[in-house]
Design a protein around this motif. Structure first.
Motif, mmCIF file in Angstrom:
data_model
loop_
_atom_site.group_PDB
_atom_site.id
_atom_site.type_symbol
_atom_site.label_atom_id
_atom_site.label_comp_id
_atom_site.label_asym_id
_atom_site.label_seq_id
_atom_site.Cartn_x
_atom_site.Cartn_y
_atom_site.Cartn_z
ATOM 1 N N ILE A 167 42.798 36.559 22.717
ATOM 2 C CA ILE A 167 43.316 37.206 23.922
ATOM 3 C C ILE A 167 44.822 37.039 24.027
ATOM 4 C CG2 ILE A 167 43.222 37.193 26.454
ATOM 5 C CD1 ILE A 167 40.354 36.376 26.284
ATOM 6 N N GLY A 168 45.347 35.941 23.516
ATOM 7 C CA GLY A 168 46.780 35.700 23.588
ATOM 8 C C GLY A 168 47.610 36.634 22.746
ATOM 9 N N SER A 169 46.995 37.449 21.881
ATOM 10 C CA SER A 169 47.748 38.379 21.041
ATOM 11 C C SER A 169 48.268 39.578 21.812
ATOM 12 C CB SER A 169 46.876 38.855 19.877
ATOM 13 O OG SER A 169 45.729 39.547 20.363
ATOM 14 N N SER A 170 47.819 39.787 23.035
ATOM 15 C CA SER A 170 48.283 40.887 23.879
ATOM 16 C C SER A 170 48.867 40.310 25.160
ATOM 17 C CB SER A 170 47.124 41.835 24.207
ATOM 18 O OG SER A 170 47.465 42.724 25.256
ATOM 19 N N SER A 171 50.083 40.712 25.493
ATOM 20 C CA SER A 171 50.721 40.203 26.709
ATOM 21 C C SER A 171 49.965 40.644 27.953
ATOM 22 C CB SER A 171 52.181 40.678 26.775
ATOM 23 O OG SER A 171 52.261 42.095 26.772
ATOM 24 N N VAL A 172 49.442 41.868 27.947
ATOM 25 C CA VAL A 172 48.696 42.361 29.104
ATOM 26 C C VAL A 172 47.386 41.591 29.263
ATOM 27 C CG1 VAL A 172 47.468 44.341 30.071
ATOM 28 C CG2 VAL A 172 49.718 44.654 29.020
ATOM 29 N N ALA A 173 46.637 41.440 28.163
ATOM 30 C CA ALA A 173 45.376 40.689 28.226
ATOM 31 C C ALA A 173 45.632 39.244 28.627
ATOM 32 C CB ALA A 173 44.668 40.753 26.873
ATOM 33 N N ARG A 174 46.749 38.687 28.171
ATOM 34 C CA ARG A 174 47.081 37.303 28.519
ATOM 35 C C ARG A 174 47.328 37.160 30.014
ATOM 36 N NH1 ARG A 174 50.449 36.835 24.729
ATOM 37 N NH2 ARG A 174 52.358 37.302 25.883
ATOM 38 N N ARG A 175 47.998 38.129 30.619
ATOM 39 C CA ARG A 175 48.239 38.092 32.061
ATOM 40 C C ARG A 175 46.949 38.255 32.854
ATOM 41 N NH1 ARG A 175 52.737 35.555 33.680
ATOM 42 N NH2 ARG A 175 54.535 36.223 32.459
ATOM 43 N N VAL A 176 46.093 39.166 32.420
ATOM 44 C CA VAL A 176 44.835 39.404 33.137
ATOM 45 C C VAL A 176 43.944 38.174 33.062
ATOM 46 C CG1 VAL A 176 42.722 40.778 33.183
ATOM 47 C CG2 VAL A 176 44.928 41.900 32.832
ATOM 48 N N ILE A 177 43.837 37.569 31.866
ATOM 49 C CA ILE A 177 42.982 36.383 31.747
ATOM 50 C C ILE A 177 43.576 35.221 32.521
ATOM 51 C CG2 ILE A 177 43.977 35.324 29.682
ATOM 52 C CD1 ILE A 177 40.233 35.784 30.447
ATOM 53 N N GLY A 178 44.912 35.179 32.654
ATOM 54 C CA GLY A 178 45.529 34.145 33.486
ATOM 55 C C GLY A 178 45.120 34.276 34.936
ATOM 56 N N LEU A 179 45.046 35.531 35.422
ATOM 57 C CA LEU A 179 44.579 35.760 36.789
ATOM 58 C C LEU A 179 43.115 35.367 36.935
ATOM 59 C CD1 LEU A 179 45.122 36.976 39.635
ATOM 60 C CD2 LEU A 179 44.434 39.198 38.690
ATOM 61 N N VAL A 180 42.311 35.700 35.949
ATOM 62 C CA VAL A 180 40.884 35.357 35.986
ATOM 63 C C VAL A 180 40.688 33.848 36.005
ATOM 64 C CG1 VAL A 180 38.725 35.462 34.687
ATOM 65 C CG2 VAL A 180 40.152 37.501 34.892
ATOM 66 N N MET A 181 41.443 33.124 35.180
ATOM 67 C CA MET A 181 41.290 31.668 35.112
ATOM 68 C C MET A 181 41.652 31.005 36.438
ATOM 69 S SD MET A 181 40.058 30.883 32.176
ATOM 70 C CE MET A 181 40.447 29.156 31.912
ATOM 71 N N GLY A 182 42.529 31.618 37.211
ATOM 72 C CA GLY A 182 42.880 31.061 38.507
ATOM 73 C C GLY A 182 41.749 31.117 39.516
ATOM 74 N N TYR A 183 40.789 32.020 39.296
ATOM 75 C CA TYR A 183 39.658 32.174 40.224
ATOM 76 C C TYR A 183 38.324 31.912 39.539
ATOM 77 C CZ TYR A 183 42.968 34.544 43.346
ATOM 78 O OH TYR A 183 44.032 34.849 44.161
ATOM 79 N N VAL A 184 38.328 31.346 38.319
ATOM 80 C CA VAL A 184 37.125 31.279 37.505
ATOM 81 C C VAL A 184 36.005 30.498 38.178
ATOM 82 C CG1 VAL A 184 37.858 29.207 36.246
ATOM 83 C CG2 VAL A 184 36.308 30.857 35.150
ATOM 84 N N THR A 185 36.326 29.521 38.998
ATOM 85 C CA THR A 185 35.278 28.723 39.635
ATOM 86 C C THR A 185 34.524 29.487 40.717
ATOM 87 O OG1 THR A 185 36.925 27.810 41.168
ATOM 88 C CG2 THR A 185 36.467 26.552 39.168
ATOM 89 N N SER A 186 35.034 30.655 41.112
ATOM 90 C CA SER A 186 34.357 31.454 42.146
ATOM 91 C C SER A 186 33.864 32.791 41.609
ATOM 92 C CB SER A 186 35.308 31.700 43.325
ATOM 93 O OG SER A 186 36.449 32.431 42.903
ATOM 94 N N LEU A 187 33.910 32.972 40.289
ATOM 95 C CA LEU A 187 33.553 34.256 39.699
ATOM 96 C C LEU A 187 32.178 34.206 39.042
ATOM 97 C CD1 LEU A 187 36.882 35.278 37.904
ATOM 98 C CD2 LEU A 187 36.101 35.944 40.180
ATOM 99 N N VAL A 188 31.461 35.308 39.177
ATOM 100 C CA VAL A 188 30.254 35.566 38.388
ATOM 101 C C VAL A 188 30.573 36.779 37.518
ATOM 102 C CG1 VAL A 188 27.815 36.176 38.408
ATOM 103 C CG2 VAL A 188 28.738 34.637 40.157
ATOM 104 N N VAL A 189 30.573 36.577 36.203
ATOM 105 C CA VAL A 189 31.046 37.591 35.266
ATOM 106 C C VAL A 189 29.923 37.990 34.325
ATOM 107 C CG1 VAL A 189 32.785 38.155 33.524
ATOM 108 C CG2 VAL A 189 33.343 36.543 35.362
ATOM 109 N N ASP A 190 29.724 39.293 34.169
ATOM 110 C CA ASP A 190 28.798 39.832 33.174
ATOM 111 C C ASP A 190 29.600 40.449 32.041
ATOM 112 O OD1 ASP A 190 26.666 39.055 34.645
ATOM 113 O OD2 ASP A 190 25.964 41.061 35.170
#
Length: 693
Positions: A635-658
């Motif tokens: 995921i770190g190979s793309s700057s956009v994907a890296r930013r999106v996953i950074g946002l996801v990791m900030g809320y990961v404890t409250s997320l249910v992801v399929d």
């Protein structure tokens, strides 16, 4: 020497061949190129966003080699639309190289040698020996590069489907007001139990999405004074990359209320372009050490909001381009309902949320009053910037673009707030005319496995990964196997009517998940002694697909999913072609569908619900050995994907992801598609990640 510089160059792309000139080759027929090259199947093209060079805001794309990080170069364009056309041109060349490779040809075969003279020596190798590593400012080029764009069939060169989302989601958007040419909606989902409500303003603007994006991103006061009543006096505090900025602004509240105390605010702005061509902008309140509280100003918090800009279908051509602009924001429910239910003037009309909703109206009127913006293309924009710079100008041409039409309340990621049960309920109640048909997928997927061999019981009760399996959706920090009926996949007649069907049971069974903490990105996780693949139980299985999702952070993380089959793979099946095929074939077919079932609404907007060809977006590495295939997704190979996953990791404890993975079907005999494997991640805990020695 530590200083940046740039030169105006002309790039010419034809087929797989790329040539660079100092001057326009059409105006100078005898000129020789200073650089020559052939695009190969390992090419990666990435949009790096904006960069400021000599007081010019340029849009930068990066060209790199997937197998060699040292081979890369940045090219800057005058406008976002121009950068996008260059990305399409390079992706088209890459697609041709992949087709040549799959057909047994040489991907680096020289084309049109008489015209491009690919055999001549590069006389300027010493001067330009570093390749394209210096920033080069380019124009569209001497001819229309993507006239044969597959968008006419609702596809783009990167293989992304230009239709609605690939996840069933319930939405209850209701139009509550129309004013100044815009519609204002509210989300009725669970509004009675929330302290805040989601509202959005929607408008159709008479220009393309790239032009709207440029107007919106501009922070020039003389331009913003004409359409933005709130964020007209803003300045850049810090830019972390071309897609992420922190901005500071002030405003005089006398235009909104009788109080005269001045206000200021700080917010972060992140934008990216999806594979479907739509732009998403995330705005969140922020703090910054460079902008402490200011004397005489009251610090105000800007409402969290998202902007979504997408082109509409314009069959008449470039001069009739339109785009749909949607601004969604979070508003306190008390003031919202008072304004909605009260026809008289209310305090809400003098509030910041109201001013934010009206930004769409201001943007629509401003562009409508400026025909130069409506008709602007990369030609005029580039010429304007060149005239302001010491470089000479050049002549460029237009390109026609056609996209699918989207309305404000279609079933996509921008419109939906729901949980999985809501999606299933809506799916069951949907009419046959509007919802994909539910079919039995069991006979279809069996063509991928060898039915002449007796199945092996997948009894892995004694095998456990580091992440435990949950008993139901109420458990946390665990994984479960979701129903795949919430996903949409290509049906049997998709190539004729674009019809999608309900996803059925996955072909492979998820047997274990490892949630790992690592110092750096870990490839070939299946070869580690603690991996399930290396256990006796794993060695007895006919086939295992290992999906290693590498998450960039401090420290890094790896989510390793193990999918197994109970029979060997059938020869000549699509799965066999994928497992035994080339990396280029795998990159062009491996697809993931994400869905945030529960979580913060802005995370849902950022992740979306569209299927993504992973090999086109990020770097994928494949390792085939014994009875398994491992896919390492960086995921770190793309700057956009890296930013999106950074946002996801900030809320990961409250997320249910399929997550659902599948192999894209492109031929009639490969249809209908099937879900290869799926997983539901229930509110993961960062602390639960383990380290492998």
């Amino acid at each position: 020497m530590g200083s940046d510089y740039h030169h105006l160059r002309f790039l010419f792309v034809k087929g797989k061949c790329v040539a660079m000139y100092k001057r326009d080759p059409h105006e100078n027929p005898g000129i020789k190129p200073i650089r020559l090259g052939v695009v190969g199947p390992t090419l990666m093209v990435e949009n790096l966003g904006q960069r400021k060079i000599d007081n010019m805001e340029l849009y930068v794309i990066r060209i790199s080699n997937r197998l060699d990080d040292s081979k890369k170069g940045d090219i800057a364009c005058a406008t976002a639309s121009e950068a996008q056309r260059w990305m399409e041109a390079f992706n088209h060349a890459k697609q041709q190289a992949e087709n040549d490779l799959s057909s047994g040809g040489d991907p680096r075969e020289k084309l049109n040698q008489e015209e491009l003279d690919l055999d001549r020596n590069r006389h300027s190798v010493k001067r330009f020996g570093s390749g394209l590593r210096k920033l080069i400012r380019i124009g569209q080029g001497p001819e229309i590069l993507s006239r044969q764009s597959s968008r006419s069939r609702s596809f783009s060169f990167d293989g992304f489907e230009k239709d609605q989302g690939d996840v069933f989601e319930e939405h209850q958007w209701k139009c509550v007001r129309t004013m100044s040419g815009i519609r204002i909606f509210e989300d009725l989902t669970n509004y009675k139990i929330n302290k805040s409500v989601l509202a959005k303003s929607v408008a159709v603007i008479d220009t393309n999405a790239e032009n709207v994006l440029e107007v919106f991103l501009s922070i020039e006061p003389e331009k913003r004074y004409e359409w933005d009543m709130l964020m007209c006096d803003i300045e850049l505090v810090e830019s972390y990359d071309g897609h992420y900025d922190v901005l500071y602004g002030t405003y005089d509240p006398k235009y909104l209320t009788r109080w005269n105390s001045k206000r200021d605010f700080i917010f972060s702005r992140q934008w990216f372009r999806g594979q479907d061509g739509n732009y998403t902008i995330l705005q969140l309140p922020a703090t910054h050490k460079k902008k402490p509280p200011r004397s005489g100003y009251r610090r105000t918090k800007i409402n969290p909001s998202t902007w979504e800009i997408r082109d509409l279908n314009t069959p008449m051509g470039l001069e009739n381009q339109k785009c749909l602009v949607t601004h969604t924001l979070e508003i306190h429910s008390v003031s919202w309902f008072h304004w909605k239910n009260n026809n008289q003037n209310s305090k809400f009309e003098r509030s910041i949320p109201y001013a934010l909703l009206c930004q769409v109206a201001g943007l629509k009127e401003y562009i409508g009053a400026n025909p130069s913006i409506q008709q602007r293309n990369s030609t005029s924009a580039l010429q304007d910037k060149i005239l302001k710079s010491p470089m000479s100008s050049a002549k460029y041409e237009e390109d026609d673009v056609q996209d699918e039409f989207y309305d404000a309340i279609t079933k996509d990621s921008s419109d939906e707030e729901s949980d999985h049960e809501g999606r299933k309920l809506k799916q069951n109640n949907a009419s046959e005319d509007t919802a994909p048909n539910k079919i039995s997928v069991a006979p279809e997927i069996m063509k991928e496995l060898d039915t002449t061999v007796d199945p092996i019981p997948l009894d892995v009760s004694g095998v456990h990964g580091s992440l435990s399996k949950g008993k139901d959706d109420k458990d946390t920090d665990c994984w479960t196997c979701p129903s795949c009926e919430g996903f949409k996949i290509r049906g049997k007649s998709y190539l004729k009517d674009n019809q999608k069907i309900v996803g059925g049971d996955p072909l492979l069974k998820l047997i274990a998940v490892d949630w790992l903490k690592v110092d750096k990105a870990m490839d070939k996780a299946a070869l580690h002694p603690k991996s399930l693949v290396q256990l006796e139980e794993g060695k007895k299985l006919p086939f295992i697909l290992v999906f290693n999702l590498q998450v960039p952070a401090k420290p890094n993380y790896s989510l390793v999913l193990y999918y197994a089959s109970d029979r060997p793979i059938k020869e000549d099946s699509l799965l066999a072609k994928f497992v035994e095929g080339t990396d280029a074939f795998r990159d062009s077919r491996f697809k993931l569908i994400p869905s945030i079932v529960e979580g913060y609404w802005m995370v849902k907007r950022a992740v979306g619900t569209k299927a993504c060809l992973l090999g086109k977006a990020v770097t994928c590495k494949y390792h085939r050995q014994d009875n398994f295939l491992e896919i390492d997704l960086d995921i770190g190979s793309s700057s956009v994907a890296r930013r999106v996953i950074g946002l996801v990791m900030g809320y990961v404890t409250s997320l249910v992801v399929d997550l659902a993975i599948l192999i894209e079907a492109k031929e009639d005999e490969e249809l209908p598609e099937y879900i290869l494997g799926a997983v539901r991640l229930n509110r993961l805990s960062i602390e639960s990640a383990v380290s492998w020695e």
